[in-house]
Design an enzyme around this catalytic site. Structure first.
Site, PDB file in Angstrom:
ATOM      1  N   ARG A  38       0.816  -1.229   0.000  1.00 47.10           N
ATOM      2  CA  ARG A  38       0.000   0.000   0.000  1.00 47.10           C
ATOM      3  C   ARG A  38       0.841   1.265   0.000  1.00 47.10           C
ATOM      4  O   ARG A  38       0.376   2.319  -0.434  1.00 47.10           O
ATOM      5  CB  ARG A  38      -1.011  -0.036   1.162  1.00 47.10           C
ATOM      6  N   GLU A  73       2.422  -5.657  13.606  1.00 43.58           N
ATOM      7  CA  GLU A  73       1.298  -5.687  14.558  1.00 43.58           C
ATOM      8  C   GLU A  73       0.724  -7.110  14.551  1.00 43.58           C
ATOM      9  O   GLU A  73       0.284  -7.607  15.570  1.00 43.58           O
ATOM     10  CB  GLU A  73       0.243  -4.661  14.131  1.00 43.58           C
TER      11      GLU A  73
HETATM   12  P1  AMP Z   1       3.697  -1.488  11.762  1.00 47.14           P
HETATM   13  O1  AMP Z   1       4.929  -2.122  11.242  1.00 47.14           O
HETATM   14  O2  AMP Z   1       3.171  -2.170  13.007  1.00 47.14           O
HETATM   15  O3  AMP Z   1       3.835   0.013  11.956  1.00 47.14           O
HETATM   16  O4  AMP Z   1       2.551  -1.747  10.685  1.00 47.14           O
HETATM   17  C1  AMP Z   1       2.447  -0.946   9.557  1.00 47.14           C
HETATM   18  C2  AMP Z   1       2.127  -1.740   8.324  1.00 47.14           C
HETATM   19  O5  AMP Z   1       1.135  -2.737   8.558  1.00 47.14           O
HETATM   20  C3  AMP Z   1       1.586  -0.821   7.258  1.00 47.14           C
HETATM   21  O6  AMP Z   1       2.276  -1.120   6.058  1.00 47.14           O
HETATM   22  C4  AMP Z   1       0.119  -1.141   7.164  1.00 47.14           C
HETATM   23  O7  AMP Z   1      -0.240  -1.314   5.816  1.00 47.14           O
HETATM   24  C5  AMP Z   1      -0.109  -2.433   7.950  1.00 47.14           C
HETATM   25  N1  AMP Z   1      -1.064  -2.283   9.056  1.00 47.14           N
HETATM   26  C6  AMP Z   1      -0.790  -2.461  10.382  1.00 47.14           C
HETATM   27  N2  AMP Z   1      -1.876  -2.297  11.126  1.00 47.14           N
HETATM   28  C7  AMP Z   1      -2.872  -1.976  10.293  1.00 47.14           C
HETATM   29  C8  AMP Z   1      -4.264  -1.659  10.473  1.00 47.14           C
HETATM   30  N3  AMP Z   1      -4.819  -1.624  11.675  1.00 47.14           N
HETATM   31  N4  AMP Z   1      -4.985  -1.354   9.363  1.00 47.14           N
HETATM   32  C9  AMP Z   1      -4.416  -1.385   8.141  1.00 47.14           C
HETATM   33  N5  AMP Z   1      -3.129  -1.680   7.910  1.00 47.14           N
HETATM   34  C10 AMP Z   1      -2.347  -1.975   8.959  1.00 47.14           C
END
Ligand code: AMP
Length: 177
Positions: A62, A99
């Site tokens: 994305r 996450e």
């Molecule tokens: P992080 O590495 O935990 O900051 O997660 C960020 C990545 O995971 C991004 O590339 C997002 O596309 C995806 N992502 C994580 N949590 C969500 C969420 N609640 N909704 C949509 N995309 C998420």
């Protein structure tokens, strides 16, 4: 909140328990389906970012959607940061926790020159693991992460602090939840 940002926020759909129970998934597809909303989002991300940069780096998948228009608008090249096994040349690889689950990112070793100032772009900042791994790839090439721009920030997950702890203090988000 300015009207254009309000419009962007109205086009983000929350999907509870996707892809796993407990996750509040932020679905950007209504935004992408709205030319006005998508344009507002891109302009807001651009306004929040420095203009003096040498390249934009976007994170699969994305992040590509938002980084490509930014690179065009800023008249600089786009560096794709991809999942492993996708880039054909010699790559740096960096593993990290998500996450939900864990992952690895890769970048061509010759994608950036030492000292180049890079604008790092993704759709969403949650725990920060993805952006920190991407920043490490940029730094391993000798380049500098001048700023990180995301559309959405999930405040409670502490990504901004994790990024600051990793030395990434110039971060902007348009929508916070
Ligand atoms: P992080 O590495 O935990 O900051 O997660 C960020 C990545 O995971 C991004 O590339 C997002 O596309 C995806 N992502 C994580 N949590 C969500 C969420 N609640 N909704 C949509 N995309 C998420």
């Amino acid at each position: 909140m300015p009207a254009n940002v309000e419009r962007v926020k109205s086009l983000i759909r929350n999907i509870p328990d996707f892809p796993k129970p407990g996750i509040q998934f932020k679905d950007i597809t209504p935004l992408l389906g709205s030319p006005r909303g998508f344009c507002d989002a891109m302009e807001a991300m651009l306004e929040a970012s420095p203009q003096k940069i040498d390249a934009v780096a976007g994170i699969e998948s994305r992040g590509f959607i938002f980084s490509a228009p930014m690179a065009l608008m800023l008249h600089v090249g786009l560096v794709p940061i991809r999942k492993p096994g996708k880039l054909p040349g010699t790559v740096f690889e960096q593993s990290f926790d998500l996450e939900y689950g864990s992952s690895t990112l890769a970048m061509h070793q010759d994608a950036l020159q030492p000292g180049q100032r890079v604008l790092l772009v993704d759709d969403l900042l949650a725990s920060g693991g993805t952006l920190i791994a991407a920043a490490k790839l940029i730094e391993r090439a000798g380049a500098i992460v001048a700023h990180t721009s995301v559309l959405i920030e999930l405040i409670d997950l502490g990504g901004r602090q994790a990024m600051a702890d990793a030395g990434l203090t110039s971060v902007s988000s348009i929508l916070t939840y």
